[in-house]
Design a protein around this motif. Structure first.
Motif, mmCIF file in Angstrom:
data_model
loop_
_atom_site.group_PDB
_atom_site.id
_atom_site.type_symbol
_atom_site.label_atom_id
_atom_site.label_comp_id
_atom_site.label_asym_id
_atom_site.label_seq_id
_atom_site.Cartn_x
_atom_site.Cartn_y
_atom_site.Cartn_z
ATOM 1 N N ASP A 5 -7.118 -8.343 -11.407
ATOM 2 C CA ASP A 5 -8.536 -8.106 -11.675
ATOM 3 C C ASP A 5 -9.353 -8.078 -10.393
ATOM 4 N N ARG A 6 -9.013 -8.928 -9.469
ATOM 5 C CA ARG A 6 -9.760 -9.011 -8.208
ATOM 6 C C ARG A 6 -9.652 -7.714 -7.417
ATOM 7 N N PHE A 7 -8.475 -7.120 -7.416
ATOM 8 C CA PHE A 7 -8.274 -5.873 -6.686
ATOM 9 C C PHE A 7 -8.809 -4.673 -7.475
ATOM 10 N N MET A 8 -8.724 -4.731 -8.793
ATOM 11 C CA MET A 8 -9.198 -3.624 -9.627
ATOM 12 C C MET A 8 -10.701 -3.388 -9.456
ATOM 13 N N LYS A 9 -11.451 -4.434 -9.147
ATOM 14 C CA LYS A 9 -12.906 -4.341 -9.069
ATOM 15 C C LYS A 9 -13.419 -3.744 -7.763
ATOM 16 N N LEU A 10 -12.530 -3.449 -6.834
ATOM 17 C CA LEU A 10 -12.949 -2.925 -5.536
ATOM 18 C C LEU A 10 -13.480 -1.501 -5.652
ATOM 19 N N LEU A 62 0.844 -1.183 0.000
ATOM 20 C CA LEU A 62 0.000 0.000 0.000
ATOM 21 C C LEU A 62 0.885 1.240 0.000
ATOM 22 N N ALA A 63 0.685 2.105 -0.983
ATOM 23 C CA ALA A 63 1.486 3.323 -1.122
ATOM 24 C C ALA A 63 0.590 4.552 -1.072
ATOM 25 N N ASP A 64 1.121 5.641 -0.533
ATOM 26 C CA ASP A 64 0.421 6.922 -0.510
ATOM 27 C C ASP A 64 1.112 7.828 -1.525
ATOM 28 N N ILE A 87 -2.726 0.573 -4.605
ATOM 29 C CA ILE A 87 -2.456 -0.821 -4.267
ATOM 30 C C ILE A 87 -1.487 -1.370 -5.298
ATOM 31 N N LEU A 88 -0.328 -1.814 -4.823
ATOM 32 C CA LEU A 88 0.678 -2.423 -5.684
ATOM 33 C C LEU A 88 0.715 -3.920 -5.384
ATOM 34 N N LEU A 89 0.860 -4.706 -6.424
ATOM 35 C CA LEU A 89 0.880 -6.158 -6.300
ATOM 36 C C LEU A 89 2.264 -6.662 -6.668
ATOM 37 N N SER A 90 2.833 -7.439 -5.788
ATOM 38 C CA SER A 90 4.214 -7.884 -5.948
ATOM 39 C C SER A 90 4.287 -9.390 -6.141
ATOM 40 N N GLY A 91 5.202 -9.836 -7.009
ATOM 41 C CA GLY A 91 5.430 -11.251 -7.223
ATOM 42 C C GLY A 91 4.209 -11.965 -7.782
ATOM 43 N N ARG A 92 3.840 -13.093 -7.174
ATOM 44 C CA ARG A 92 2.706 -13.877 -7.661
ATOM 45 C C ARG A 92 1.375 -13.142 -7.485
ATOM 46 N N HIS A 138 0.000 -2.805 -10.576
ATOM 47 C CA HIS A 138 -0.881 -1.936 -9.801
ATOM 48 C C HIS A 138 -2.316 -2.424 -9.929
ATOM 49 N N ALA A 139 -3.161 -1.932 -9.040
ATOM 50 C CA ALA A 139 -4.587 -2.272 -9.080
ATOM 51 C C ALA A 139 -5.417 -1.007 -9.264
#
Length: 220
Positions: free
Chosen positions: A62-67, A12-14, A51-56, A38-39
């Motif tokens: 897609d799951r995070f983008m839909k929030l 999580l980044a600001d 929201i940044l997604l790292s590695g696997r 990114h999401a």
């Protein structure tokens, strides 16, 4: 573990005003050495939660983008700009609406609304990003999109500046809402994405998936 998949998790980044979201992604990738995505991005002028997604975890984009996302914005109702933000060319200037007129306009934007996507957006027009065409001075007819506004509250209204708190569905452009009100976003800050809050932001911490994913289940 194969190179580029460690660490795996959510960061999580600001984001501050100025740099692009992609520069934040690149900074984190350079530090960790892991594949990073990114999401959902923020415009350079905007601040707040990424929201940044790292590695696997990148496979779960897609799951995070839909929030749903919550924003605080200040809309300058004294004029519209070409981009819906303070960086665009001023299209017109006018007297801001009276309090009652603004309340009626806000009521019309709650729920599902169909609005034009801003010209300075990442949507592709005939294979090219709209923001690139805009920078080149190419005028195109932007498509419309049904946007979902779950909550839209007027926090304050002074000297033509309306401060709004809003919760919107994925794919909703706050700049489009500002334009529909007859103004532009003078300030935009994303404070929540689903169950994640900007107060939790720490670029140095990788939230393991076994901790992050159960939080997604809680909001269903």
């Amino acid at each position: 573990m194969p190179k580029g998949l460690d660490p795996t998790g959510v960061i999580l980044a600001d984001k501050p005003a100025g740099p692009s979201s992609f520069s934040i992604v690149a900074r984190v990738r350079s530090r960790t050495g892991a594949k990073t995505g990114h999401a959902g991005t923020l415009d350079p002028f905007a601040t707040g939660l990424l929201i940044l997604l790292s590695g696997r975890a990148t496979s779960l984009q897609d799951r995070f983008m839909k929030l749903d996302k919550r924003y605080v914005t200040e809309v300058d109702l004294r004029g519209r700009t070409a981009t819906g933000d303070p960086e665009g060319e001023v299209l017109d200037e006018h007297e801001p609406p009276a309090d009652a007129e603004l309340e009626r306009a806000l009521a019309g934007l709650r729920g599902e609304v169909e609005l034009s996507i801003p010209a300075a957006s990442a949507v592709k027009i005939q294979g090219e990003r709209a923001y690139r065409l805009h920078r080149q001075g190419v005028v195109v007819e932007m498509p419309t999109r049904v946007m979902r506004v779950h909550e839209l509250e007027l926090v304050s209204y002074t000297d033509g500046i309306a401060r709004l708190d809003l919760l919107v569905g994925s794919g909703t452009y706050v700049r489009a809402l500002a334009d529909a009100l007859g103004g532009h976003c003078a300030m935009l800050r994303r404070v929540e994405i689903g169950p994640f809050r900007v107060e939790e932001a720490d670029e140095l911490r990788v939230l393991p998936l076994e901790e992050a994913l159960p939080r997604l289940a809680e909001i269903r």
